[in-house]
Design a protein around this motif. Structure first.
Motif, PDB file in Angstrom:
ATOM      1  N   UNK A 302      26.679  75.986  76.560  1.00 52.19           N
ATOM      2  CA  UNK A 302      26.177  76.424  75.571  1.00 52.19           C
ATOM      3  C   UNK A 302      25.582  75.397  74.751  1.00 52.19           C
ATOM      4  N   UNK A 303      26.277  74.247  74.631  1.00 52.99           N
ATOM      5  CA  UNK A 303      25.308  73.059  73.646  1.00 52.99           C
ATOM      6  C   UNK A 303      24.331  72.607  74.498  1.00 52.99           C
ATOM      7  N   UNK A 304      24.363  72.621  75.837  1.00 54.97           N
ATOM      8  CA  UNK A 304      23.236  72.031  76.713  1.00 54.97           C
ATOM      9  C   UNK A 304      22.015  73.130  76.628  1.00 54.97           C
ATOM     10  N   UNK A 305      22.560  74.310  76.617  1.00 55.02           N
ATOM     11  CA  UNK A 305      21.399  75.568  76.458  1.00 55.02           C
ATOM     12  C   UNK A 305      20.538  75.593  75.409  1.00 55.02           C
ATOM     13  N   UNK A 306      21.463  75.178  74.294  1.00 60.32           N
ATOM     14  CA  UNK A 306      20.843  75.334  72.744  1.00 60.32           C
ATOM     15  C   UNK A 306      20.434  74.102  72.124  1.00 60.32           C
ATOM     16  N   UNK A 307      20.455  72.966  72.946  1.00 60.86           N
ATOM     17  CA  UNK A 307      19.753  71.631  72.567  1.00 60.86           C
ATOM     18  C   UNK A 307      20.636  71.010  71.507  1.00 60.86           C
TER      19      UNK A 307
END
Ligand code: AMP
Ligand code: GLY
Length: 414
Positions: A302-307
């Motif tokens: 999720x952190x990857x996907x949301x920058x």
């Protein structure tokens, strides 16, 4: 979270199992999934490579995160459309996925970012192929540009076979002749939010069909993690010298890479070289990396996907090791036999430390049947490799499939 996992294979099953292991009560849907995944979570039959179908489904279901497993949906632009509709997606846009989809593009990015890789020539015809083969010498490495499901690469001592491979693929896009690189292979998964990166634990894949690395290349016949023979500084060096410069180069070119940068590496006598990049989790390496991950997978993706990777501490891995062995159908990888029943699955899954990650399977009147080449991955954890191997091979010995075969030497010598 409501999470949609796209893909049909054992990699996607391993992702689903890791999300379930968080015990966070996630609502997980896998599309299209397979009969094995359906035993653990909801599967939906939809075309995972169709951007419109996937996006409409994700919007209708109010999905919080889409995780793209295979390369095909990425190359088809599934992540592009999801992102345009503001749905968090783990997986790069089409333009950045070309790092995997086009070996020519990958070579250009590597050159621009001074990434250590084998020298290569794009060859347009037999004459240029012939001179490139002579330039680099035997063993010859010939690679088809574009996605070829592991079948585009030929490594051979036979010059005639190398030329025939060029001829076979020449009509379908660029063909590369590359310098042969000698040394052990490492797969390193690196999460990237477009700007920041976080590495996972390295793994080794066994790409050849037969024991002792003989026979044709396959999608992968087994894997283990971690790699005790690597230096302590290896991962940081790959991040600094390879992953980060690649990600920054893509960012600078206006094609930020959001998802998983799979660094396929060879450790040569003169340093680490990239043999390929992929734009997604590797299969079967995922099956051994994720069971060792103690940090919740969803938080990382999720952190990857949301920058927001910069806000996340480095992932923590268990001191336990993991080994996976792939069960393949008769005649894999050429023309696998399908439709045969599988037996002994419950007994295999009951072996301590073992889980099964299903791939090409379907259910027919309550019987699990094999529907393709790579049928399932037996995954075993253990205190050490002796224990993990013993568990994996014991579980595998309990599974029955007429004509089924697997390598006996996974994680044996390292
Ligand atoms: P690739 O699809 O590029 O990963 O290639 C498949 C397999 O071919 C790799 O895992 C290697 O085992 C082998 N291979 C690819 N490129 C090279 C190279 N330049 N030198 C030696 N082996 C290679
Ligand atoms: N295990 C090789 C790959 O996923 O491409």
């Amino acid at each position: 979270m409501k999470i949609l996992v796209l893909g049909p294979g054992a990699r996607e099953h391993a992702i689903v199992l890791a999300l379930l292991a968080e015990d966070a009560g996630h609502d997980i849907i896998c599309a299209p999934g397979n009969a094995g995944i359906a035993q653990d979570t909801t599967v939906i039959a939809l075309d995972a490579s169709n951007p419109k179908i996937v996006t409409e489904f994700a919007l209708a279901e109010e999905v919080d995160l889409v995780i793209v497993g295979p390369e095909a949906p990425l190359v088809a632009g599934v992540a592009d459309l999801l992102r345009r509709k503001r749905i968090p997606v783990f997986g790069p846009d089409k333009a950045a996925a070309a790092l995997e989809g086009s070996k020519g593009f990958a070579k250009r990015i590597m050159e621009a970012a001074s990434i250590p890789t084998g020298r290569a020539r794009v060859v347009a015809d037999l004459a240029s192929a012939s001179s490139a083969l002579d330039e680099f010498g035997a063993p010859y490495v010939v690679k088809a540009d574009g996605l070829a499901a592991g079948k585009g690469v030929l490594v051979t001592e036979d010059r005639e076979a190398a030329l025939a491979h060029v001829q076979h693929w020449a009509g379908r896009g660029d063909v590369l002749v590359e310098e042969f690189l000698a040394g052990p292979e490492v797969s390193l998964f690196v999460l990237s939010d477009g700007h920041n990166v976080l590495p996972l634990s390295p793994a080794q894949d066994y790409k050849r069909l037969g024991d002792g690395d003989t026979g044709p290349n396959t999608g992968g016949m087994g894997a283990y993690s971690p790699l005790p023979w690597l230096s302590d500084t290896f991962v940081n060096e790959v991040v600094s010298n390879i992953a980060l410069p690649t990600i920054r180069q893509l960012e600078a070119e206006g094609t930020p890479f959001v998802g998983l940068l799979y660094c396929g590496l060879i450790v040569t006598d003169s340093g680490v070289r990239v043999i390929e990049f992929n734009a997604r989790f590797g299969d079967p390496e995922t099956q051994v990396v994720l069971p060792r991950l103690d940090t919740p997978l969803s938080s990382l993706l999720y952190a990857t996907a949301t920058g927001t990777l910069q806000d996340i501490p480095s992932p923590v891995f268990s001191s336990e090791v993991a080994v996976t062995v792939v069960l393949a159908s008769e005649n894999y990888p050429d023309a696998p036999m399908t439709g045969r029943p599988l037996g002994g699955l419950d007994d295999a899954a009951a072996v301590p430390g073992v889980q099964l990650a299903y791939a090409a399977t379907a259910e027919d009147n309550g019987v699990m049947i094999a529907t393709g080449g790579r049928v399932l991955s037996v995954v075993a954890r253990g205190e050490n490799f002796t224990e993990a191997r013993k568990r994996a091979y014991h579980a595998m010995s309990l599974i029955t499939l007429e004509g089924g075969h697997y390598r006996r030497d996974i994680a044996e010598r390292m």
